[in-house]
Design a protein around this motif. Structure first.
Motif, PDB file in Angstrom:
ATOM      1  N   PHE A  86      42.293  38.990  36.580  1.00 47.16           N
ATOM      2  CA  PHE A  86      42.911  40.113  37.292  1.00 47.16           C
ATOM      3  C   PHE A  86      41.872  40.731  38.260  1.00 47.16           C
ATOM      4  N   ILE A  87      42.420  40.554  39.675  1.00 51.11           N
ATOM      5  CA  ILE A  87      41.114  41.049  40.583  1.00 51.11           C
ATOM      6  C   ILE A  87      41.840  41.993  41.405  1.00 51.11           C
ATOM      7  N   GLY A  88      43.022  42.802  41.356  1.00 51.34           N
ATOM      8  CA  GLY A  88      43.604  43.423  42.237  1.00 51.34           C
ATOM      9  C   GLY A  88      43.786  45.024  41.841  1.00 51.34           C
ATOM     10  N   GLY A 105      39.191  30.429  41.247  1.00 50.47           N
ATOM     11  CA  GLY A 105      40.171  29.995  42.305  1.00 50.47           C
ATOM     12  C   GLY A 105      41.152  31.369  42.370  1.00 50.47           C
ATOM     13  N   VAL A 106      41.240  31.884  43.636  1.00 48.78           N
ATOM     14  CA  VAL A 106      41.999  32.893  43.990  1.00 48.78           C
ATOM     15  C   VAL A 106      43.200  32.504  44.432  1.00 48.78           C
ATOM     16  N   SER A 107      44.312  32.661  43.389  1.00 47.44           N
ATOM     17  CA  SER A 107      45.649  31.762  43.624  1.00 47.44           C
ATOM     18  C   SER A 107      46.652  32.750  44.258  1.00 47.44           C
ATOM     19  N   LYS A 108      46.547  33.932  44.410  1.00 45.65           N
ATOM     20  CA  LYS A 108      47.515  34.831  44.800  1.00 45.65           C
ATOM     21  C   LYS A 108      48.073  34.121  45.867  1.00 45.65           C
ATOM     22  N   THR A 109      49.361  34.385  46.177  1.00 44.62           N
ATOM     23  CA  THR A 109      50.276  33.672  47.076  1.00 44.62           C
ATOM     24  C   THR A 109      50.657  32.175  47.021  1.00 44.62           C
ATOM     25  N   GLU A 137      44.434  36.409  40.046  1.00 41.95           N
ATOM     26  CA  GLU A 137      45.600  37.067  40.604  1.00 41.95           C
ATOM     27  C   GLU A 137      45.309  38.227  40.891  1.00 41.95           C
ATOM     28  N   ASN A 138      46.109  39.020  42.095  1.00 47.94           N
ATOM     29  CA  ASN A 138      46.126  40.482  42.149  1.00 47.94           C
ATOM     30  C   ASN A 138      47.292  41.384  42.030  1.00 47.94           C
ATOM     31  N   LYS A 139      48.364  40.741  41.728  1.00 44.89           N
ATOM     32  CA  LYS A 139      49.509  41.314  41.315  1.00 44.89           C
ATOM     33  C   LYS A 139      49.912  40.862  39.931  1.00 44.89           C
ATOM     34  N   LEU A 179      29.971  44.038  36.824  1.00 42.34           N
ATOM     35  CA  LEU A 179      30.391  44.830  37.829  1.00 42.34           C
ATOM     36  C   LEU A 179      31.148  43.792  38.742  1.00 42.34           C
ATOM     37  N   MET A 180      31.659  44.564  39.619  1.00 43.10           N
ATOM     38  CA  MET A 180      32.628  43.667  40.635  1.00 43.10           C
ATOM     39  C   MET A 180      32.536  44.488  41.860  1.00 43.10           C
ATOM     40  N   THR A 181      32.682  43.810  43.189  1.00 44.63           N
ATOM     41  CA  THR A 181      32.539  44.514  44.300  1.00 44.63           C
ATOM     42  C   THR A 181      33.552  43.587  45.314  1.00 44.63           C
ATOM     43  N   VAL A 182      34.234  44.208  46.248  1.00 43.17           N
ATOM     44  CA  VAL A 182      35.121  43.391  47.172  1.00 43.17           C
ATOM     45  C   VAL A 182      34.245  43.771  48.451  1.00 43.17           C
ATOM     46  N   ALA A 183      33.557  42.909  49.271  1.00 44.41           N
ATOM     47  CA  ALA A 183      32.621  43.201  50.352  1.00 44.41           C
ATOM     48  C   ALA A 183      33.490  43.238  51.440  1.00 44.41           C
ATOM     49  N   GLY A 221      31.760  38.024  46.131  1.00 40.50           N
ATOM     50  CA  GLY A 221      31.560  36.894  46.963  1.00 40.50           C
ATOM     51  C   GLY A 221      33.058  36.176  47.047  1.00 40.50           C
ATOM     52  N   MET A 222      33.343  35.778  48.195  1.00 41.92           N
ATOM     53  CA  MET A 222      34.648  35.320  48.523  1.00 41.92           C
ATOM     54  C   MET A 222      34.547  34.112  49.355  1.00 41.92           C
ATOM     55  N   SER A 223      35.632  33.352  49.850  1.00 43.88           N
ATOM     56  CA  SER A 223      35.483  32.191  50.663  1.00 43.88           C
ATOM     57  C   SER A 223      34.455  32.323  51.789  1.00 43.88           C
ATOM     58  N   ASN A 224      34.410  33.452  52.412  1.00 47.04           N
ATOM     59  CA  ASN A 224      33.433  33.490  53.640  1.00 47.04           C
ATOM     60  C   ASN A 224      32.030  33.762  53.294  1.00 47.04           C
ATOM     61  N   ILE A 267      44.862  28.421  54.436  1.00 44.90           N
ATOM     62  CA  ILE A 267      45.268  29.690  54.763  1.00 44.90           C
ATOM     63  C   ILE A 267      46.407  30.300  53.698  1.00 44.90           C
ATOM     64  N   ARG A 268      46.342  31.461  53.747  1.00 52.32           N
ATOM     65  CA  ARG A 268      47.250  32.047  52.901  1.00 52.32           C
ATOM     66  C   ARG A 268      48.625  32.589  53.648  1.00 52.32           C
ATOM     67  N   ASP A 269      49.795  32.587  52.965  1.00 50.21           N
ATOM     68  CA  ASP A 269      50.804  32.858  53.682  1.00 50.21           C
ATOM     69  C   ASP A 269      51.231  34.259  52.835  1.00 50.21           C
ATOM     70  N   ILE A 290      32.238  34.154  41.106  1.00 49.07           N
ATOM     71  CA  ILE A 290      32.482  34.255  42.727  1.00 49.07           C
ATOM     72  C   ILE A 290      34.289  33.993  42.700  1.00 49.07           C
ATOM     73  N   ARG A 291      34.889  34.474  43.638  1.00 45.82           N
ATOM     74  CA  ARG A 291      36.576  34.602  43.671  1.00 45.82           C
ATOM     75  C   ARG A 291      36.649  34.031  45.257  1.00 45.82           C
ATOM     76  N   VAL A 292      37.104  32.687  45.117  1.00 46.34           N
ATOM     77  CA  VAL A 292      37.162  31.900  46.156  1.00 46.34           C
ATOM     78  C   VAL A 292      38.871  31.455  46.352  1.00 46.34           C
ATOM     79  N   GLY A 293      39.517  32.007  47.292  1.00 47.97           N
ATOM     80  CA  GLY A 293      40.940  31.508  47.719  1.00 47.97           C
ATOM     81  C   GLY A 293      40.867  30.569  48.649  1.00 47.97           C
ATOM     82  N   THR A 294      40.929  30.939  49.928  1.00 46.53           N
ATOM     83  CA  THR A 294      41.092  30.420  51.144  1.00 46.53           C
ATOM     84  C   THR A 294      40.490  28.946  51.179  1.00 46.53           C
ATOM     85  N   ALA A 295      39.028  29.255  50.884  1.00 50.32           N
ATOM     86  CA  ALA A 295      38.240  27.803  51.058  1.00 50.32           C
ATOM     87  C   ALA A 295      38.701  26.853  50.106  1.00 50.32           C
TER      88      ALA A 295
HETATM   89  C1  LIG Z   1      42.251  37.344  48.026  1.00 46.81           C
HETATM   90  C2  LIG Z   1      40.967  37.975  47.109  1.00 46.81           C
HETATM   91  C3  LIG Z   1      39.920  37.235  47.112  1.00 46.81           C
HETATM   92  C4  LIG Z   1      39.656  35.993  47.904  1.00 46.81           C
HETATM   93  O1  LIG Z   1      39.654  35.862  49.303  1.00 46.81           O
HETATM   94  P1  LIG Z   1      39.202  34.412  49.926  1.00 46.81           P
HETATM   95  O2  LIG Z   1      38.990  35.047  51.366  1.00 46.81           O
HETATM   96  O3  LIG Z   1      40.546  33.697  50.125  1.00 46.81           O
HETATM   97  O4  LIG Z   1      38.703  33.729  49.392  1.00 46.81           O
HETATM   98  C5  LIG Z   1      38.711  37.446  46.375  1.00 46.81           C
HETATM   99  N1  LIG Z   1      38.810  38.627  45.655  1.00 46.81           N
HETATM  100  C6  LIG Z   1      39.796  39.469  45.631  1.00 46.81           C
HETATM  101  C7  LIG Z   1      39.622  40.812  45.069  1.00 46.81           C
HETATM  102  C8  LIG Z   1      40.922  39.238  46.508  1.00 46.81           C
HETATM  103  O5  LIG Z   1      41.901  40.126  46.504  1.00 46.81           O
END
Ligand SMILES: *Cc1c(COP(=O)(O)O)cnc(C)c1O
Length: 232
Positions: free
Chosen positions: A74-76, A30-34, A53-55, A156-160, A199-202, A224-226, A215-220
């Motif tokens: 830690f993902i940031g 669960g990506v809980s940033k913000t 978290e990314n910070k 390995l990790m990637t942010v697509a 893989g993220m929410s989308n 929506i993040r503020d 998988i790293r899922v926040g918004t879903a």
């Molecule tokens: C914010 C973030 C996510 C989650 O993104 P969502 O689209 O909200 O699911 C996943 N990975 C990284 C590295 C992020 O910074």
């Protein structure tokens, strides 16, 4: 949130089936940033135990706010001068994007007498705005990090890229999976390919179909993040 999670769980299950896996084979972070600690605790009580978290500052603040035995990731992008605060506080650092950073993690982990598990972040699409190793540089980096006594590479990790149509990211996920298989076949000492974090929410269903194990899922999950709530 309960309904959102039920939807996510069902999607994970379906995508996992297509590759002969079950939902237990996929680590949902669960990506809980913000989002506030209350939202995290709520998600925890619904069964999510891994949070990302990314910070560094935000992560540490949240750790102080809860008693729950959460597994923090830690993902940031991680600045070298902040490594010392992170060591010993997270189960996995997903975003190691340079050898200098890996070396700093080695140094601080050795100081604290712990071994830190990391993933190498790969910039598959060579996007100028993103961090990470290029595919062709990963094996050399791994061979160097393999010699570090207090760092363990676990995958390995990637942010697509963010895309409306998740199918557009399928080839990116496929390339990272292939790289992971290539690395596995090289049998480098001290290097594991246990985790493929993509893989993220989308697009997490596409990522799972292409071999994601994390998988790293926040918004879903949280909505929506503020970004005005973001620290730093
Ligand atoms: C914010 C973030 C996510 C989650 O993104 P969502 O689209 O909200 O699911 C996943 N990975 C990284 C590295 C992020 O910074």
């Amino acid at each position: 949130m309960k309904e959102q999670l039920a939807k996510i769980t069902q999607t994970i299950e379906q995508a996992a089936q297509t590759v002969g896996k079950s939902k237990q084979d996929i680590m949902l972070i669960g990506v809980s940033k913000t989002y506030p600690i209350e939202a995290i605790e709520k998600a925890y009580h619904l069964g999510i135990t891994h949070f990302g978290e990314n910070k560094v500052q935000e992560l540490m603040a949240k750790q102080e706010q809860t008693q729950l035995p959460i597994q923090w990731h830690f993902i940031g992008h991680l600045q070298r001068n902040k490594v010392k605060y992170l060591i010993g506080k997270v189960v996995l650092i997903h975003s190691v994007d340079s050898l200098k950073l890996a070396k700093e993690i080695q140094k601080e982990s050795k100081k604290k007498g712990v071994t830190t598990s990391i993933l190498l972040e790969v910039n598959v699409a060579k996007e100028p705005s993103k961090y990470g190793f290029y595919i062709e540089d990963v094996v050399d980096a791994l061979k160097e990090i393999a010699t570090y006594s207090h760092v363990k590479v676990e995958g390995l990790m990637t942010v697509a890229p963010y895309v409306e149509d998740p199918e557009l990211n399928r080839s990116i996920f496929r390339k990272l999976f292939q790289l992971s298989v290539d690395i596995q076949n090289q049998n480098i000492d001290n290097i594991s390919t246990k985790w493929l974090s993509m893989g993220m929410s989308n697009d997490y269903h596409v990522a799972i179909e292409e071999g994601a194990s994390s998988i790293r899922v926040g918004t879903a999950l949280f909505g929506i993040r503020d970004y005005s709530k973001e620290l730093e």
